[in-house]
Design a protein around this motif. Structure first.
Motif, PDB file in Angstrom:
ATOM      1  N   LEU A   1      77.664  27.230  65.924  1.00  0.00           N
ATOM      2  CA  LEU A   1      75.879  27.156  66.523  1.00  0.00           C
ATOM      3  C   LEU A   1      75.263  28.560  65.813  1.00  0.00           C
ATOM      4  O   LEU A   1      74.342  28.385  65.273  1.00  0.00           O
ATOM      5  CB  LEU A   1      75.932  26.928  67.559  1.00  0.00           C
ATOM      6  CG  LEU A   1      74.477  26.588  67.919  1.00  0.00           C
ATOM      7  CD1 LEU A   1      73.821  25.749  67.491  1.00  0.00           C
ATOM      8  CD2 LEU A   1      74.532  26.663  69.800  1.00  0.00           C
ATOM      9  N   PHE A   2      75.986  29.747  66.312  1.00  0.00           N
ATOM     10  CA  PHE A   2      75.410  31.062  65.975  1.00  0.00           C
ATOM     11  C   PHE A   2      75.302  31.156  64.515  1.00  0.00           C
ATOM     12  O   PHE A   2      74.268  31.747  64.062  1.00  0.00           O
ATOM     13  CB  PHE A   2      76.297  32.196  66.731  1.00  0.00           C
ATOM     14  CG  PHE A   2      75.664  33.520  66.364  1.00  0.00           C
ATOM     15  CD1 PHE A   2      74.769  33.888  66.975  1.00  0.00           C
ATOM     16  CD2 PHE A   2      76.678  34.405  65.188  1.00  0.00           C
ATOM     17  CE1 PHE A   2      74.248  35.121  66.784  1.00  0.00           C
ATOM     18  CE2 PHE A   2      76.090  35.549  65.166  1.00  0.00           C
ATOM     19  CZ  PHE A   2      75.007  36.045  65.914  1.00  0.00           C
TER      20      PHE A   2
ATOM     21  N   VAL B   1      72.088  31.369  59.435  1.00  0.00           N
ATOM     22  CA  VAL B   1      71.682  30.808  58.026  1.00  0.00           C
ATOM     23  C   VAL B   1      70.348  30.438  57.788  1.00  0.00           C
ATOM     24  O   VAL B   1      69.713  30.737  56.912  1.00  0.00           O
ATOM     25  CB  VAL B   1      72.711  29.654  57.625  1.00  0.00           C
ATOM     26  CG1 VAL B   1      72.308  29.124  56.496  1.00  0.00           C
ATOM     27  CG2 VAL B   1      74.102  30.305  57.647  1.00  0.00           C
ATOM     28  N   ILE B   2      69.987  29.601  58.973  1.00  0.00           N
ATOM     29  CA  ILE B   2      68.499  29.133  59.111  1.00  0.00           C
ATOM     30  C   ILE B   2      67.512  30.398  59.016  1.00  0.00           C
ATOM     31  O   ILE B   2      66.800  30.411  58.331  1.00  0.00           O
ATOM     32  CB  ILE B   2      68.434  28.361  60.055  1.00  0.00           C
ATOM     33  CG1 ILE B   2      69.053  26.993  60.046  1.00  0.00           C
ATOM     34  CG2 ILE B   2      67.002  27.633  60.269  1.00  0.00           C
ATOM     35  CD1 ILE B   2      69.179  26.020  61.191  1.00  0.00           C
ATOM     36  N   ALA B   3      67.713  31.324  59.725  1.00  0.00           N
ATOM     37  CA  ALA B   3      66.942  32.445  59.910  1.00  0.00           C
ATOM     38  C   ALA B   3      66.888  33.030  58.724  1.00  0.00           C
ATOM     39  O   ALA B   3      65.740  33.650  58.298  1.00  0.00           O
ATOM     40  CB  ALA B   3      67.244  33.380  61.110  1.00  0.00           C
ATOM     41  N   GLY B   4      67.912  33.188  57.883  1.00  0.00           N
ATOM     42  CA  GLY B   4      67.986  34.236  56.793  1.00  0.00           C
ATOM     43  C   GLY B   4      67.500  33.213  55.614  1.00  0.00           C
ATOM     44  O   GLY B   4      66.332  33.741  54.740  1.00  0.00           O
TER      45      GLY B   4
ATOM     46  N   VAL C   1      63.816  34.569  53.561  1.00  0.00           N
ATOM     47  CA  VAL C   1      63.618  34.625  51.946  1.00  0.00           C
ATOM     48  C   VAL C   1      62.406  33.603  51.592  1.00  0.00           C
ATOM     49  O   VAL C   1      61.705  34.042  50.710  1.00  0.00           O
ATOM     50  CB  VAL C   1      64.994  33.624  51.322  1.00  0.00           C
ATOM     51  CG1 VAL C   1      64.834  33.734  49.829  1.00  0.00           C
ATOM     52  CG2 VAL C   1      66.081  34.761  51.533  1.00  0.00           C
ATOM     53  N   GLN C   2      62.162  32.597  52.088  1.00  0.00           N
ATOM     54  CA  GLN C   2      61.086  31.821  51.951  1.00  0.00           C
ATOM     55  C   GLN C   2      59.845  32.425  52.380  1.00  0.00           C
ATOM     56  O   GLN C   2      58.864  32.264  51.458  1.00  0.00           O
ATOM     57  CB  GLN C   2      61.206  30.254  52.627  1.00  0.00           C
ATOM     58  CG  GLN C   2      62.286  29.521  52.106  1.00  0.00           C
ATOM     59  CD  GLN C   2      62.351  28.266  52.832  1.00  0.00           C
ATOM     60  OE1 GLN C   2      61.754  28.088  53.868  1.00  0.00           O
ATOM     61  NE2 GLN C   2      63.081  27.299  52.203  1.00  0.00           N
ATOM     62  N   THR C   3      59.809  33.178  53.054  1.00  0.00           N
ATOM     63  CA  THR C   3      58.524  33.694  53.599  1.00  0.00           C
ATOM     64  C   THR C   3      58.371  34.865  52.791  1.00  0.00           C
ATOM     65  O   THR C   3      57.026  34.942  52.218  1.00  0.00           O
ATOM     66  CB  THR C   3      58.815  34.305  55.095  1.00  0.00           C
ATOM     67  OG1 THR C   3      58.954  33.262  55.874  1.00  0.00           O
ATOM     68  CG2 THR C   3      57.338  35.137  55.393  1.00  0.00           C
ATOM     69  N   GLY C   4      59.384  35.711  52.265  1.00  0.00           N
ATOM     70  CA  GLY C   4      59.282  36.721  51.275  1.00  0.00           C
ATOM     71  C   GLY C   4      58.641  36.407  50.036  1.00  0.00           C
ATOM     72  O   GLY C   4      57.853  37.027  49.549  1.00  0.00           O
TER      73      GLY C   4
END
Length: 91
Positions: free
Chosen positions: A6-7, A12-15, A19-22
């Motif tokens: 889960l961690f 991975v989702i946060a990463g 990347v998408q935001t950047g």
């Protein structure tokens, strides 16, 4: 073990979100710079040199809008929306 999975999934989702935001931030900045450059060119009375412009205008006059957009994209590397807007401005 389940907590570790889960961690890792959350990391991975946060990463991916980071990347998408950047990328979208960089894309927005590039678009803003392009708009400013277009305004400067317009103010100076200069026009962007477009490869194969005569052919593109000829296609538009023949009513072949789709082919004109395709040729614009091939000769400039523009995306679909940018090419469509540019061809519309040529008419």
């Amino acid at each position: 073990m389940d907590i570790a999975i889960l961690f890792l999934t959350c990391l991975v989702i946060a990463g991916v979100m980071t990347v998408q935001t950047g990328l979208s931030r960089a894309e927005r900045r590039a678009a803003r710079i392009e708009r400013k450059l277009d305004l400067v060119l317009g103010h100076l009375g200069l026009e962007e040199e477009i490869p194969r412009k005569d052919e593109i205008i000829g296609l538009v006059r023949e009513g072949k809008q789709v082919q004109a957009v395709k040729l614009y994209r091939e000769s400039t590397g523009a995306d679909l929306l940018e090419a469509k807007q540019a061809v519309d401005r040529m008419v």
